[in-house]
Design a protein around this motif. Sequence first.
Motif, mmCIF file in Angstrom:
data_model
loop_
_atom_site.group_PDB
_atom_site.id
_atom_site.type_symbol
_atom_site.label_atom_id
_atom_site.label_comp_id
_atom_site.label_asym_id
_atom_site.label_seq_id
_atom_site.Cartn_x
_atom_site.Cartn_y
_atom_site.Cartn_z
ATOM 1 N N UNK A 13 43.676 25.788 47.891
ATOM 2 C CA UNK A 13 45.108 25.522 47.790
ATOM 3 C C UNK A 13 45.824 26.836 47.489
ATOM 4 N N UNK A 14 46.932 27.061 48.159
ATOM 5 C CA UNK A 14 47.736 28.257 47.893
ATOM 6 C C UNK A 14 48.590 28.027 46.661
ATOM 7 N N UNK A 15 49.192 29.084 46.192
ATOM 8 C CA UNK A 15 50.210 28.923 45.160
ATOM 9 C C UNK A 15 51.425 28.255 45.809
ATOM 10 N N UNK A 16 52.296 27.698 44.979
ATOM 11 C CA UNK A 16 53.496 27.035 45.488
ATOM 12 C C UNK A 16 54.450 28.086 46.015
ATOM 13 N N UNK A 81 39.625 36.978 56.986
ATOM 14 C CA UNK A 81 40.705 36.010 57.200
ATOM 15 C C UNK A 81 42.079 36.578 56.884
ATOM 16 N N UNK A 82 42.145 37.649 56.100
ATOM 17 C CA UNK A 82 43.454 38.237 55.815
ATOM 18 C C UNK A 82 44.009 38.984 57.024
ATOM 19 N N UNK A 83 43.194 39.185 58.047
ATOM 20 C CA UNK A 83 43.611 39.920 59.241
ATOM 21 C C UNK A 83 43.804 39.029 60.463
ATOM 22 N N UNK A 101 42.542 29.416 52.361
ATOM 23 C CA UNK A 101 41.188 29.691 52.854
ATOM 24 C C UNK A 101 40.476 30.648 51.902
ATOM 25 N N UNK A 102 41.177 31.651 51.412
ATOM 26 C CA UNK A 102 40.576 32.571 50.442
ATOM 27 C C UNK A 102 40.183 31.835 49.159
#
Length: 111
Positions: A13-16, A81-83, A101-102
């Motif tokens: 989950x990403x940050x909001x 994945x950052x690229x 994903x990270x």
Amino acid sequence: MDGGPHDGTFMGISSFGPRSWGIAIVTFEDGEIVDVKLEEAGKDPEDHVAEAELKDEDYAWEQFHEAKEVMPERFIIADDVTQVDNVTEATSSVDKWIEAVLDAKRKAGLR
């Protein structure tokens, strides 16, 4: 979970962000991404009582839907994945999915 890497399926989950979270359900085998499912859940940031809702097929931003379709394969084939190549005009969603994903990779004991 201790150590790693671990095979299996992990949710990241990403940050909001300004209005939503990115969600990635990622399956790993032998330290590699083999499957990715992406979602995005949003809510009004001013309404602290409202429940977040997944963006569905009624969400009007066409580029979001395009990105949701093409990004899983890009994550699978990416060495980093950052690229991954972004989808034009879906940058906010893609940035959240990269973060998600990270997070899943971290939970699987991968860098």
